[in-house]
Design a protein around this motif. Structure first.
Motif, mmCIF file in Angstrom:
data_model
loop_
_atom_site.group_PDB
_atom_site.id
_atom_site.type_symbol
_atom_site.label_atom_id
_atom_site.label_comp_id
_atom_site.label_asym_id
_atom_site.label_seq_id
_atom_site.Cartn_x
_atom_site.Cartn_y
_atom_site.Cartn_z
ATOM 1 N N LEU A 84 0.796 -1.226 0.000
ATOM 2 C CA LEU A 84 0.000 0.000 0.000
ATOM 3 C C LEU A 84 0.831 1.279 0.000
ATOM 4 O O LEU A 84 0.303 2.358 -0.260
ATOM 5 N N GLY A 85 2.109 1.172 0.351
ATOM 6 C CA GLY A 85 2.940 2.354 0.442
ATOM 7 C C GLY A 85 2.602 3.218 1.646
ATOM 8 O O GLY A 85 2.900 4.412 1.662
ATOM 9 N N VAL A 86 1.996 2.628 2.675
ATOM 10 C CA VAL A 86 1.577 3.358 3.870
ATOM 11 C C VAL A 86 2.439 2.909 5.043
ATOM 12 O O VAL A 86 2.431 1.736 5.412
ATOM 13 N N ASP A 87 3.191 3.843 5.618
ATOM 14 C CA ASP A 87 4.004 3.528 6.791
ATOM 15 C C ASP A 87 3.244 4.006 8.021
ATOM 16 O O ASP A 87 2.986 5.198 8.178
ATOM 17 N N VAL A 88 2.861 3.068 8.865
ATOM 18 C CA VAL A 88 2.047 3.376 10.030
ATOM 19 C C VAL A 88 2.907 3.579 11.267
ATOM 20 O O VAL A 88 4.036 3.111 11.346
ATOM 21 N N ARG A 89 2.343 4.289 12.240
ATOM 22 C CA ARG A 89 2.963 4.463 13.550
ATOM 23 C C ARG A 89 2.189 3.586 14.520
ATOM 24 O O ARG A 89 0.982 3.732 14.658
ATOM 25 N N VAL A 90 2.891 2.679 15.180
ATOM 26 C CA VAL A 90 2.257 1.678 16.032
ATOM 27 C C VAL A 90 2.697 1.874 17.472
ATOM 28 O O VAL A 90 3.894 1.933 17.756
ATOM 29 N N GLY A 91 1.717 1.964 18.358
ATOM 30 C CA GLY A 91 1.984 2.014 19.786
ATOM 31 C C GLY A 91 1.348 0.807 20.443
ATOM 32 O O GLY A 91 0.212 0.449 20.126
ATOM 33 N N ILE A 92 2.082 0.153 21.345
ATOM 34 C CA ILE A 92 1.573 -1.038 22.007
ATOM 35 C C ILE A 92 1.687 -0.838 23.506
ATOM 36 O O ILE A 92 2.716 -0.360 24.002
ATOM 37 N N GLY A 93 0.628 -1.182 24.221
ATOM 38 C CA GLY A 93 0.639 -1.026 25.661
ATOM 39 C C GLY A 93 -0.421 -1.868 26.328
ATOM 40 O O GLY A 93 -1.203 -2.551 25.653
ATOM 41 N N PRO A 94 -0.482 -1.805 27.662
ATOM 42 C CA PRO A 94 -1.462 -2.595 28.404
ATOM 43 C C PRO A 94 -2.865 -1.984 28.394
ATOM 44 O O PRO A 94 -3.822 -2.619 28.830
ATOM 45 N N SER A 95 -3.001 -0.739 27.914
ATOM 46 C CA SER A 95 -4.309 -0.080 27.861
ATOM 47 C C SER A 95 -4.389 0.786 26.610
ATOM 48 O O SER A 95 -3.362 1.076 25.976
ATOM 49 N N ILE A 96 -5.588 1.248 26.310
ATOM 50 C CA ILE A 96 -5.787 2.109 25.149
ATOM 51 C C ILE A 96 -4.995 3.402 25.307
ATOM 52 O O ILE A 96 -4.334 3.854 24.374
ATOM 53 N N THR A 97 -5.033 3.972 26.494
ATOM 54 C CA THR A 97 -4.346 5.238 26.738
ATOM 55 C C THR A 97 -2.841 5.115 26.537
ATOM 56 O O THR A 97 -2.221 5.949 25.877
ATOM 57 N N VAL A 98 -2.246 4.080 27.095
ATOM 58 C CA VAL A 98 -0.801 3.876 26.957
ATOM 59 C C VAL A 98 -0.435 3.613 25.502
ATOM 60 O O VAL A 98 0.536 4.160 24.978
ATOM 61 N N ALA A 99 -1.208 2.776 24.807
ATOM 62 C CA ALA A 99 -0.924 2.461 23.402
ATOM 63 C C ALA A 99 -1.067 3.698 22.521
ATOM 64 O O ALA A 99 -0.230 3.936 21.632
ATOM 65 N N ALA A 100 -2.102 4.506 22.749
ATOM 66 C CA ALA A 100 -2.300 5.725 21.950
ATOM 67 C C ALA A 100 -1.178 6.727 22.206
ATOM 68 O O ALA A 100 -0.686 7.373 21.276
ATOM 69 N N THR A 101 -0.748 6.853 23.452
ATOM 70 C CA THR A 101 0.359 7.746 23.777
ATOM 71 C C THR A 101 1.640 7.273 23.098
ATOM 72 O O THR A 101 2.406 8.074 22.554
ATOM 73 N N ALA A 102 1.871 5.976 23.113
ATOM 74 C CA ALA A 102 3.070 5.416 22.473
ATOM 75 C C ALA A 102 3.063 5.674 20.967
ATOM 76 O O ALA A 102 4.084 6.061 20.397
ATOM 77 N N SER A 103 1.928 5.494 20.314
ATOM 78 C CA SER A 103 1.879 5.717 18.864
ATOM 79 C C SER A 103 2.071 7.185 18.528
ATOM 80 O O SER A 103 2.619 7.517 17.483
ATOM 81 N N ALA A 104 1.634 8.070 19.416
ATOM 82 C CA ALA A 104 1.809 9.518 19.187
ATOM 83 C C ALA A 104 3.276 9.908 19.312
ATOM 84 O O ALA A 104 3.712 10.910 18.732
ATOM 85 N N GLN A 105 4.066 9.137 20.055
ATOM 86 C CA GLN A 105 5.472 9.442 20.256
ATOM 87 C C GLN A 105 6.376 8.909 19.149
ATOM 88 O O GLN A 105 7.557 9.239 19.114
ATOM 89 N N VAL A 106 5.829 8.085 18.270
ATOM 90 C CA VAL A 106 6.621 7.551 17.151
ATOM 91 C C VAL A 106 6.752 8.651 16.113
ATOM 92 O O VAL A 106 5.759 9.244 15.691
ATOM 93 N N GLY A 107 7.975 8.917 15.699
ATOM 94 C CA GLY A 107 8.216 9.963 14.696
ATOM 95 C C GLY A 107 7.806 9.532 13.302
ATOM 96 O O GLY A 107 7.545 8.364 13.037
ATOM 97 N N GLN A 108 7.770 10.503 12.402
ATOM 98 C CA GLN A 108 7.451 10.227 11.000
ATOM 99 C C GLN A 108 8.676 9.622 10.335
ATOM 100 O O GLN A 108 9.778 9.966 10.691
ATOM 101 N N PRO A 109 8.589 8.737 9.415
ATOM 102 C CA PRO A 109 7.368 8.290 8.766
ATOM 103 C C PRO A 109 6.619 7.219 9.541
ATOM 104 O O PRO A 109 5.415 7.111 9.429
ATOM 105 N N GLY A 110 7.283 6.361 10.307
ATOM 106 C CA GLY A 110 6.571 5.335 11.051
ATOM 107 C C GLY A 110 7.519 4.558 11.936
ATOM 108 O O GLY A 110 8.728 4.761 11.920
ATOM 109 N N GLY A 111 6.940 3.659 12.732
ATOM 110 C CA GLY A 111 7.736 2.835 13.623
ATOM 111 C C GLY A 111 6.854 2.138 14.638
ATOM 112 O O GLY A 111 5.625 2.254 14.596
ATOM 113 N N VAL A 112 7.496 1.437 15.557
ATOM 114 C CA VAL A 112 6.775 0.704 16.594
ATOM 115 C C VAL A 112 7.359 1.103 17.937
ATOM 116 O O VAL A 112 8.575 1.127 18.123
ATOM 117 N N ARG A 113 6.490 1.419 18.886
ATOM 118 C CA ARG A 113 6.931 1.770 20.237
ATOM 119 C C ARG A 113 6.087 1.027 21.240
ATOM 120 O O ARG A 113 4.912 0.985 21.197
#
Length: 113
Positions: A84-113
């Motif tokens: 697809l040519g889409v680089d996503v930012r992925v955050g993983i955590g024990p809760s929605i809040t932690v996972a969303a915060t982690a994905s927001a901290q991943v820089g562009q273009p993409g990565g996993v935190r």
């Protein structure tokens, strides 16, 4: 399906099983739907967060794929980037809040935190 939010106090010591995925801004709707389909191949519990994000519950997927959570995030990046040519930012955590915060901290273009 809806992924229930757990209290932060209950998160201590838990295996991180919630994945928050952020696609690039202004992603075309048809491409976003294809990303959601790739997420559904990873886990049957996916919640779309339009216009360009999603939540994925990984608890069952970890057993099914026999993999670690960080590895599933990397697999997702390859599966979205290659066809697809889409680089996503992925955050993983024990809760929605932690996972969303982690994905927001991943820089562009993409990565996993």
């Amino acid at each position: 399906m809806r992924i229930a939010e757990k209290s932060a106090g209950a998160d201590a010591g838990r295996v991180p099983t919630v994945m928050h995925v952020r696609c690039p801004d202004r992603l075309r709707e048809d491409i976003y739907r294809q990303v959601l389909e790739l997420l559904a191949d990873l886990s049957p519990v996916v919640q779309a967060l339009p216009p360009t994000a999603a939540l994925v519950e990984l608890k069952g997927a970890l057993r099914y794929h026999g993999s670690e959570v960080h590895r599933l995030g990397e697999v997702l990046r390859v599966r979205t980037l290659t066809p697809l040519g889409v680089d996503v930012r992925v955050g993983i955590g024990p809760s929605i809040t932690v996972a969303a915060t982690a994905s927001a901290q991943v820089g562009q273009p993409g990565g996993v935190r």
